[in-house]
Design a protein around this motif. Structure first.
Motif, PDB file in Angstrom:
ATOM      1  N   TYR A  33       0.835  -1.193   0.000  1.00  0.00           N
ATOM      2  CA  TYR A  33       0.000   0.000   0.000  1.00  0.00           C
ATOM      3  C   TYR A  33       0.877   1.253   0.000  1.00  0.00           C
ATOM      4  O   TYR A  33       1.902   1.298   0.658  1.00  0.00           O
ATOM      5  CB  TYR A  33      -0.879   0.053   1.261  1.00  0.00           C
ATOM      6  CG  TYR A  33      -1.765  -1.139   1.479  1.00  0.00           C
ATOM      7  CD1 TYR A  33      -1.273  -2.305   2.067  1.00  0.00           C
ATOM      8  CD2 TYR A  33      -3.110  -1.109   1.124  1.00  0.00           C
ATOM      9  CE1 TYR A  33      -2.080  -3.402   2.284  1.00  0.00           C
ATOM     10  CE2 TYR A  33      -3.939  -2.207   1.339  1.00  0.00           C
ATOM     11  CZ  TYR A  33      -3.421  -3.335   1.920  1.00  0.00           C
ATOM     12  OH  TYR A  33      -4.226  -4.427   2.137  1.00  0.00           O
ATOM     13  N   TYR A  35       0.478   5.386   0.911  1.00  0.00           N
ATOM     14  CA  TYR A  35      -0.322   6.424   1.546  1.00  0.00           C
ATOM     15  C   TYR A  35       0.428   7.753   1.462  1.00  0.00           C
ATOM     16  O   TYR A  35       1.650   7.783   1.361  1.00  0.00           O
ATOM     17  CB  TYR A  35      -0.572   6.118   3.027  1.00  0.00           C
ATOM     18  CG  TYR A  35      -1.490   4.947   3.301  1.00  0.00           C
ATOM     19  CD1 TYR A  35      -1.003   3.645   3.289  1.00  0.00           C
ATOM     20  CD2 TYR A  35      -2.837   5.145   3.584  1.00  0.00           C
ATOM     21  CE1 TYR A  35      -1.829   2.568   3.536  1.00  0.00           C
ATOM     22  CE2 TYR A  35      -3.677   4.076   3.845  1.00  0.00           C
ATOM     23  CZ  TYR A  35      -3.167   2.795   3.816  1.00  0.00           C
ATOM     24  OH  TYR A  35      -3.994   1.729   4.073  1.00  0.00           O
ATOM     25  N   PRO A  43      -2.819   9.599   7.458  1.00  0.00           N
ATOM     26  CA  PRO A  43      -2.439   9.025   6.161  1.00  0.00           C
ATOM     27  C   PRO A  43      -3.657   8.866   5.259  1.00  0.00           C
ATOM     28  O   PRO A  43      -4.720   8.457   5.710  1.00  0.00           O
ATOM     29  CB  PRO A  43      -1.843   7.672   6.551  1.00  0.00           C
ATOM     30  CG  PRO A  43      -1.396   7.830   7.966  1.00  0.00           C
ATOM     31  CD  PRO A  43      -2.407   8.741   8.587  1.00  0.00           C
ATOM     32  N   PHE A  45      -5.015   7.113   1.731  1.00  0.00           N
ATOM     33  CA  PHE A  45      -4.750   6.000   0.826  1.00  0.00           C
ATOM     34  C   PHE A  45      -4.530   6.489  -0.606  1.00  0.00           C
ATOM     35  O   PHE A  45      -5.270   7.331  -1.113  1.00  0.00           O
ATOM     36  CB  PHE A  45      -5.929   5.023   0.863  1.00  0.00           C
ATOM     37  CG  PHE A  45      -5.912   3.988  -0.220  1.00  0.00           C
ATOM     38  CD1 PHE A  45      -6.815   4.047  -1.261  1.00  0.00           C
ATOM     39  CD2 PHE A  45      -4.991   2.959  -0.197  1.00  0.00           C
ATOM     40  CE1 PHE A  45      -6.811   3.091  -2.271  1.00  0.00           C
ATOM     41  CE2 PHE A  45      -4.974   1.995  -1.201  1.00  0.00           C
ATOM     42  CZ  PHE A  45      -5.890   2.071  -2.240  1.00  0.00           C
ATOM     43  N   TYR A  48      -3.151   0.373  -3.887  1.00  0.00           N
ATOM     44  CA  TYR A  48      -2.925  -0.930  -3.270  1.00  0.00           C
ATOM     45  C   TYR A  48      -2.555  -1.934  -4.357  1.00  0.00           C
ATOM     46  O   TYR A  48      -3.214  -2.014  -5.391  1.00  0.00           O
ATOM     47  CB  TYR A  48      -4.191  -1.364  -2.531  1.00  0.00           C
ATOM     48  CG  TYR A  48      -4.381  -2.851  -2.350  1.00  0.00           C
ATOM     49  CD1 TYR A  48      -5.511  -3.493  -2.858  1.00  0.00           C
ATOM     50  CD2 TYR A  48      -3.452  -3.612  -1.641  1.00  0.00           C
ATOM     51  CE1 TYR A  48      -5.705  -4.854  -2.674  1.00  0.00           C
ATOM     52  CE2 TYR A  48      -3.644  -4.964  -1.460  1.00  0.00           C
ATOM     53  CZ  TYR A  48      -4.768  -5.583  -1.984  1.00  0.00           C
ATOM     54  OH  TYR A  48      -4.951  -6.930  -1.786  1.00  0.00           O
ATOM     55  N   LEU A  91       4.037   7.281   2.670  1.00  0.00           N
ATOM     56  CA  LEU A  91       4.206   6.070   3.468  1.00  0.00           C
ATOM     57  C   LEU A  91       3.908   4.833   2.635  1.00  0.00           C
ATOM     58  O   LEU A  91       2.985   4.835   1.822  1.00  0.00           O
ATOM     59  CB  LEU A  91       3.256   6.088   4.671  1.00  0.00           C
ATOM     60  CG  LEU A  91       3.449   7.204   5.688  1.00  0.00           C
ATOM     61  CD1 LEU A  91       2.284   7.225   6.676  1.00  0.00           C
ATOM     62  CD2 LEU A  91       4.757   7.020   6.436  1.00  0.00           C
ATOM     63  N   GLY A  98      -3.332 -12.397   0.926  1.00  0.00           N
ATOM     64  CA  GLY A  98      -4.131 -13.609   1.008  1.00  0.00           C
ATOM     65  C   GLY A  98      -5.545 -13.286   1.456  1.00  0.00           C
ATOM     66  O   GLY A  98      -5.935 -12.133   1.527  1.00  0.00           O
ATOM     67  N   GLY A  99      -6.322 -14.277   1.794  1.00  0.00           N
ATOM     68  CA  GLY A  99      -7.700 -14.040   2.182  1.00  0.00           C
ATOM     69  C   GLY A  99      -7.807 -13.468   3.580  1.00  0.00           C
ATOM     70  O   GLY A  99      -7.004 -13.750   4.443  1.00  0.00           O
ATOM     71  N   GLY A 100      -8.817 -12.635   3.779  1.00  0.00           N
ATOM     72  CA  GLY A 100      -9.061 -12.093   5.104  1.00  0.00           C
ATOM     73  C   GLY A 100      -8.066 -11.006   5.484  1.00  0.00           C
ATOM     74  O   GLY A 100      -7.244 -10.581   4.685  1.00  0.00           O
ATOM     75  N   TYR A 101      -8.159 -10.564   6.720  1.00  0.00           N
ATOM     76  CA  TYR A 101      -7.287  -9.485   7.195  1.00  0.00           C
ATOM     77  C   TYR A 101      -5.896 -10.001   7.531  1.00  0.00           C
ATOM     78  O   TYR A 101      -5.741 -11.044   8.157  1.00  0.00           O
ATOM     79  CB  TYR A 101      -7.893  -8.852   8.446  1.00  0.00           C
ATOM     80  CG  TYR A 101      -6.918  -7.960   9.181  1.00  0.00           C
ATOM     81  CD1 TYR A 101      -6.235  -8.425  10.301  1.00  0.00           C
ATOM     82  CD2 TYR A 101      -6.644  -6.689   8.721  1.00  0.00           C
ATOM     83  CE1 TYR A 101      -5.319  -7.625  10.970  1.00  0.00           C
ATOM     84  CE2 TYR A 101      -5.731  -5.878   9.379  1.00  0.00           C
ATOM     85  CZ  TYR A 101      -5.072  -6.355  10.506  1.00  0.00           C
ATOM     86  OH  TYR A 101      -4.165  -5.567  11.149  1.00  0.00           O
ATOM     87  N   GLU A 103      -2.186  -8.105   8.997  1.00  0.00           N
ATOM     88  CA  GLU A 103      -1.692  -6.836   9.523  1.00  0.00           C
ATOM     89  C   GLU A 103      -0.722  -6.176   8.546  1.00  0.00           C
ATOM     90  O   GLU A 103       0.164  -6.835   7.997  1.00  0.00           O
ATOM     91  CB  GLU A 103      -0.996  -7.030  10.860  1.00  0.00           C
ATOM     92  CG  GLU A 103      -0.482  -5.710  11.476  1.00  0.00           C
ATOM     93  CD  GLU A 103       0.163  -5.901  12.838  1.00  0.00           C
ATOM     94  OE1 GLU A 103      -0.057  -6.961  13.449  1.00  0.00           O
ATOM     95  OE2 GLU A 103       0.894  -4.990  13.269  1.00  0.00           O
ATOM     96  N   ALA A 104      -0.899  -4.880   8.360  1.00  0.00           N
ATOM     97  CA  ALA A 104      -0.003  -4.094   7.517  1.00  0.00           C
ATOM     98  C   ALA A 104       1.090  -3.468   8.377  1.00  0.00           C
ATOM     99  O   ALA A 104       0.815  -2.957   9.453  1.00  0.00           O
ATOM    100  CB  ALA A 104      -0.784  -3.004   6.786  1.00  0.00           C
ATOM    101  N   PHE A 106       4.178  -0.645   8.422  1.00  0.00           N
ATOM    102  CA  PHE A 106       4.510   0.601   7.735  1.00  0.00           C
ATOM    103  C   PHE A 106       6.005   0.876   7.758  1.00  0.00           C
ATOM    104  O   PHE A 106       6.698   0.592   8.743  1.00  0.00           O
ATOM    105  CB  PHE A 106       3.777   1.777   8.390  1.00  0.00           C
ATOM    106  CG  PHE A 106       2.322   1.850   8.050  1.00  0.00           C
ATOM    107  CD1 PHE A 106       1.398   1.063   8.713  1.00  0.00           C
ATOM    108  CD2 PHE A 106       1.873   2.711   7.053  1.00  0.00           C
ATOM    109  CE1 PHE A 106       0.054   1.114   8.394  1.00  0.00           C
ATOM    110  CE2 PHE A 106       0.529   2.773   6.721  1.00  0.00           C
ATOM    111  CZ  PHE A 106      -0.378   1.976   7.398  1.00  0.00           C
ATOM    112  N   GLY A 107       6.486   1.488   6.685  1.00  0.00           N
ATOM    113  CA  GLY A 107       7.818   2.045   6.661  1.00  0.00           C
ATOM    114  C   GLY A 107       7.825   3.408   7.330  1.00  0.00           C
ATOM    115  O   GLY A 107       6.775   3.919   7.739  1.00  0.00           O
TER     116      GLY A 107
END
Lengths: 115, 114
Positions: A33, A35, A43, A45, A48, A91, A98-101, A103-104, A106-107
């Motif tokens: 992603y 931002y 941030p 968006f 993606y 950012l 993959g499927g579902g959530y 965690e992202a 960040f740099g």
């Protein structure tokens, strides 16, 4: 590397110039992603990627902004004919995808200043 | 329109005092809910998240947040603030489907006085 790496950390450019900002995601993360964080704002968006393709570019403000991820790893955000209003911290985040959530992470961002 | 509101731009709390940062969202359906912290020179760090189940969620660094569906709120709390908690805090939401991006509020700056 251990985390998301963004280069350069700071970039000063003249109005009208072209800039490229690089994001090196966590190894193996398929989702990436971009931002933009303006002063005093959260941030916002931009785009993606899932793998090599841009799955959602609805946040790009206009056609001066473009991003690529040709091999599904490193991504480059490109800004043409920069304007002073483009000044912000850009950012990058990556997640396993993959499927579902998932965690992202960040740099630390690239601070772009257009003078 | 979907939105995230953090009503407080800046809050100052005495060290050792309790903290509550407010977050309200406007969404068609209950989204996933998050709190992030951003310290100077640091990247955004996830404090906690809510997906479903128990409406009181625990996070890192002693933070917790409570989801209240009736108020469309997800307020962040800490019983005793430390000077190192001074930072920018962002509430964020995400639609309940794969591949969607986080939508952030404008943030609340927390200052801690001694």
């Amino acid at each position: 590397g251990a985390g998301v790496s963004q280069t350069p950390s700071n970039k000063v450019t003249e109005k009208g110039k072209y800039v490229e900002l690089r994001c090196d995601p966590i190894s193996g993360h398929t989702a990436l992603y971009w931002y933009r964080q303006s002063l005093g704002q959260g941030p916002e968006f931009l785009i993606y990627f899932q793998g090599t393709g841009a799955a959602d570019d609805s946040g790009l403000p206009n056609d001066r902004f473009f991003a690529v991820r040709p091999e599904g790893s490193v991504s480059t955000l490109k800004i043409q004919r920069t304007e002073r209003g483009d000044s912000a911290v850009y950012l990058c985040a990556s997640s396993p995808g993959g499927g579902g959530y998932t965690e992202a992470f960040f740099g630390q961002g690239t601070r772009l200043t257009v003078v | 329109a979907q939105s995230v509101t953090q009503p407080d731009i800046h809050i100052t709390v005495s060290e050792g005092a309790s903290l509550e940062l407010r977050c309200n969202y406007s969404y068609g359906a209950t989204p996933y809910l998050f709190w992030y912290v951003q310290s100077p020179g640091q990247g955004l760090q996830l404090l906690l998240k809510y997906f479903s189940g128990d409406t009181l969620v625990q996070g890192i660094k002693g933070f917790e947040a409570e989801f209240k569906r009736s108020q469309s709120s997800f307020n962040l709390r800490k019983p005793s603030v430390h000077w190192s908690d001074a930072a920018e805090y962002f509430c964020a939401v995400m639609e309940r489907q794969a591949g969607t991006a986080l939508i952030f509020g404008k943030g609340t700056t927390l200052s801690v006085s001694s």
